[in-house]
Design a protein around this motif. Structure first.
Motif, short mmCIF file in Angstrom:
data_model
loop_
_atom_site.label_atom_id
_atom_site.label_comp_id
_atom_site.label_asym_id
_atom_site.label_seq_id
_atom_site.Cartn_x
_atom_site.Cartn_y
_atom_site.Cartn_z
N GLN A 236 30.29 61.91 36.31
CA GLN A 236 31.26 61.18 35.50
C GLN A 236 31.51 61.88 34.17
N GLY A 237 31.60 63.20 34.24
CA GLY A 237 31.90 63.98 33.05
C GLY A 237 33.31 64.54 33.14
N PRO A 238 33.66 65.50 32.27
CA PRO A 238 34.99 66.10 32.32
C PRO A 238 35.23 66.82 33.64
N ARG A 239 36.49 66.83 34.10
CA ARG A 239 36.80 67.37 35.42
C ARG A 239 36.69 68.90 35.44
N GLN A 240 35.91 69.40 36.39
CA GLN A 240 35.77 70.85 36.57
C GLN A 240 36.43 71.30 37.87
N PHE A 241 36.56 70.37 38.83
CA PHE A 241 37.06 70.73 40.16
C PHE A 241 38.42 70.07 40.35
N ASN A 242 39.48 70.87 40.24
CA ASN A 242 40.85 70.41 40.44
C ASN A 242 41.17 70.55 41.92
N ALA A 243 41.12 69.48 42.67
CA ALA A 243 41.16 69.63 44.13
C ALA A 243 42.55 69.98 44.66
N SER A 355 26.84 73.35 36.98
CA SER A 355 27.69 72.96 38.12
C SER A 355 28.35 74.20 38.71
N ILE A 356 28.36 74.26 40.02
CA ILE A 356 28.97 75.40 40.72
C ILE A 356 30.36 75.00 41.19
N VAL A 357 31.36 75.80 40.80
CA VAL A 357 32.70 75.65 41.37
C VAL A 357 32.90 76.89 42.24
N GLY A 358 32.60 76.74 43.52
CA GLY A 358 32.66 77.89 44.43
C GLY A 358 34.05 78.03 45.03
N VAL A 359 34.43 79.25 45.36
CA VAL A 359 35.76 79.46 45.94
C VAL A 359 35.71 80.02 47.36
N LYS A 360 34.62 80.67 47.72
CA LYS A 360 34.54 81.29 49.05
C LYS A 360 33.14 81.10 49.64
N TRP A 361 33.11 80.83 50.91
CA TRP A 361 31.84 80.79 51.65
C TRP A 361 31.15 82.16 51.51
N THR A 362 31.97 83.22 51.63
CA THR A 362 31.44 84.59 51.63
C THR A 362 30.58 84.88 50.41
N THR A 363 30.99 84.40 49.25
CA THR A 363 30.30 84.79 48.01
C THR A 363 29.23 83.77 47.56
N ALA A 364 28.90 82.83 48.44
CA ALA A 364 27.98 81.76 48.04
C ALA A 364 26.58 82.28 47.68
N LEU A 365 26.15 83.35 48.35
CA LEU A 365 24.82 83.88 48.02
C LEU A 365 24.80 84.45 46.60
N TRP A 366 25.88 85.12 46.26
CA TRP A 366 25.98 85.70 44.92
C TRP A 366 25.99 84.59 43.86
N VAL A 367 26.76 83.54 44.13
CA VAL A 367 26.83 82.42 43.18
C VAL A 367 25.48 81.71 43.11
#
Ligand SMILES: Cc1cc2nc3c(=O)[nH]c(=O)nc-3n(C[C@H](O)[C@H](O)[C@H](O)COP(=O)(O)OP(=O)(O)OC[C@H]3O[C@@H](n4cnc5c(N)ncnc54)[C@H](O)[C@@H]3O)c2cc1C
Length: 497
Positions: A236-243, A355-367
């Motif tokens: 319930q904090g400021p929005r980080q994920f703009n769906a 908080s993680i805002v991920g964009v790709k499955w591929t790069t999840a290990l790096w994140v």
């Protein structure tokens, strides 16, 4: 891997990971590999949200080249290589072909630059998973590869290689099992409710066991919030994920061995050969609704069909949909966030929350690694891993000599009991959708579901009433995946073919 929440209320952890999608799984693994005491909680089943709905492409970041973003490109190249190296059983190299009507020389240079930047792309990767150099194909070569396709003004085609994942659900389960092997404690069906703080510092999270309703306080000075599109909801904090919405169609297997790129109405879509099907996507839309309507499926088919010939709605066997972070919420076209972000919430008085805002499955290990390293820094611990990155458990499910569940897939009844005992399957849908690929079977029907449910009933001591409810829920899920957009409405979930 057994589900046991009894230590949760008494242990003191270093890190709580919220969310068991690919980013949470990778963050938990990377933190546990560095010797941190980790607990991961997932509100539903592991890998049940965005991570189960991707196009299954392990991207080498060719698109980043267009924007000359070499940093993101190199990250993608390394991460694609890492998945091909870690899980050769579940990944394959795949050639991608994009027809060209102009800019051939530009494409030639781009492919050459891509080859040079990714010169180390096969390092430590099994020989049969090596990615060759890209090339320009002639029009005749292109036509031979994609018979029956009518692409106007195609004069040549660009061809390059990426990776494909044959079973993202199993690969992600293997990551969670690897985290457990490094000491992490994990549980599905445990929801994070709110963070606990001590002044401006995080000291834990209130969670609820969704199977019993019991509330618990988890204790840790760090939270890695990997709740995907729900990262903001529980804080319930400021929005980080703009769906923004995204979906792929699972369709009958088209007669192409390579992945085909098509530019249609301003978008570029790929047709990916995947197991006994093709997947077409990714279609991006405004909004934050997960359901995909019949009109939206028909609209997509109407754009594809002038090039593909006639792909009927009955040949759409399922829709994979999910939410992705948009760069902003305005405008008619969806502008996606290009690079992953890790948000440090110290400024909001929550020191120790990332908080993680991920964009790709591929790069999840790096994140996940980046998040784990931040946790180490905050805790004053070494960022160096003490355990190797290796996946062994869960990559291939146990075979066994018990009977097959359905004739068209090599899934045996022994896997269902194993999924309950060793892979934390709690509901029938967990087994049908994520511990096995049964949801893809063309012959799955009520009686096979009942047979699977009876195995689970024995393992979990379900009453006849619970067993019937599990079958009902699974049938509803199958209808949602396979048939809700069809004209008949609640159509049989088994394919009519
Ligand atoms: C249609 C589509 C196609 C795509 N294609 C590709 C592709 O080809 N290649 C690629 O690399 N990427 C692709 N992506 C992107 C990729 O799938 C996502 O970046 C990735 O899966 C996001 O993973 P995640 O772990 O961040 O989120 P999720 O998978 O959504 O996981 C978040 C988890 O957190 C849990 N959760 C939420 N709230 C709570 C709470 N309060 N407590 C506990 N748990 C909670 C949820 O239940 C969920 O399981 C695609 C995405 C979509 C939608």
């Amino acid at each position: 891997m057994r589900r046991d929440v009894t230590p949760f209320a008494t242990e003191i952890y270093d890190v709580i990971v919220v969310g068991g999608g690919i980013h949470g799984a990778c963050a938990a693994w990377e933190a546990a590999r560095r010797g941190l005491k980790v607990v991961l909680v997932e509100a539903g089943d592991f890998n049940a949200a965005t991570s189960a709905n991707s196009l299954r492409t392990l991207h080498g970041g060719l698109r980043h080249l267009q924007r000359l973003d070499f940093q993101q490109m190199r990250i993608s190249i390394r991460q694609r290589r890492e998945w091909l190296r870690l899980a050769p059983e579940l990944t394959r190299p795949l050639r991608f072909v994009l027809p060209l009507n102009s800019y051939q020389s530009v494409a030639r240079v781009a492919l050459r630059v891509n080859d040079l930047i990714s010169a180390d792309r096969n390092k430590a990767v099994r020989q049969d998973h090596h990615l060759p150099d890209g090339s320009i194909l002639t029009r005749n070569e292109f036509t031979a590869l994609f018979p029956g396709l009518s692409v106007p003004d195609c004069s040549a085609a660009a061809a390059w290689y990426d990776g494909i994942c044959l079973d993202t659900e199993r690969l992600q389960l293997a990551v969670i099992a690897a985290a457990v092997a490094c000491g992490a404690q994990v549980a599905n069906y445990v929801r994070a409710l709110w963070p606990l703080r001590d002044g401006v510092k995080i000291c834990g999270a209130r969670v609820s066991d969704e199977l019993t309703g019991a509330g618990m306080d988890l204790r840790a000075p760090v939270i890695i919030n990997a709740a995907g599109p729900a990262i903001d909801g529980w804080l319930q904090g400021p929005r980080q994920f703009n769906a923004s919405r995204a979906f792929n169609l699972l369709v009958r297997k088209l007669p192409f061995r390579d992945a085909l790129g098509l530019r249609i109405a301003g978008g570029t879509y790929f047709i990916i050969p995947w197991n006994d099907y093709s997947i077409i996507g990714t279609r991006h839309l405004q909004g934050d609704r997960l359901e995909v309507s019949r009109e939206e499926v028909l609209g997509f088919l109407a754009e594809l069909n002038p090039l593909l010939g006639h792909l009927a709605i009955d040949e759409v066997y399922g829709v994979f949909s999910g939410l992705l972070p948009a760069a902003d919420s305005g405008g008619a076209d969806v502008a996606l966030q290009r690079a992953p972000r890790i948000v440090d919430h110290t400024a909001q008085g929550l020191r120790g929350l990332y908080s993680i805002v991920g964009v790709k499955w591929t790069t999840a290990l790096w994140v996940g690694e980046a998040a784990a390293r931040r946790a180490c820094r905050l805790l004053g611990r070494s960022e160096r891993p003490v355990r190797e990155r290796a996946l062994s458990e869960c990559v291939t499910p146990p075979g066994g000599d018990s009977a097959r569940v359905v004739p068209d897939l090599p899934v045996v009844f022994g896997q269902i009991a194993h999924a309950v005992r060793e892979e934390m399957a709690v509901h029938l849908w967990d087994v049908v959708r994520r511990r096995t690929p049964l949801y893809l079977s063309r012959s799955l029907d009520h009686s096979t579901l009942a047979a699977c449910a009876s195995v689970m009933a024995r393992e979990l001591r379900w009453s006849p009433r619970t067993t019937a409810a599990e079958i009902d829920t699974t049938e509803a899920e199958l209808v949602a995946f396979k048939g809700h957009w069809r004209p008949e409405g609640r159509l049989r979930y088994a394919s009519s073919r």
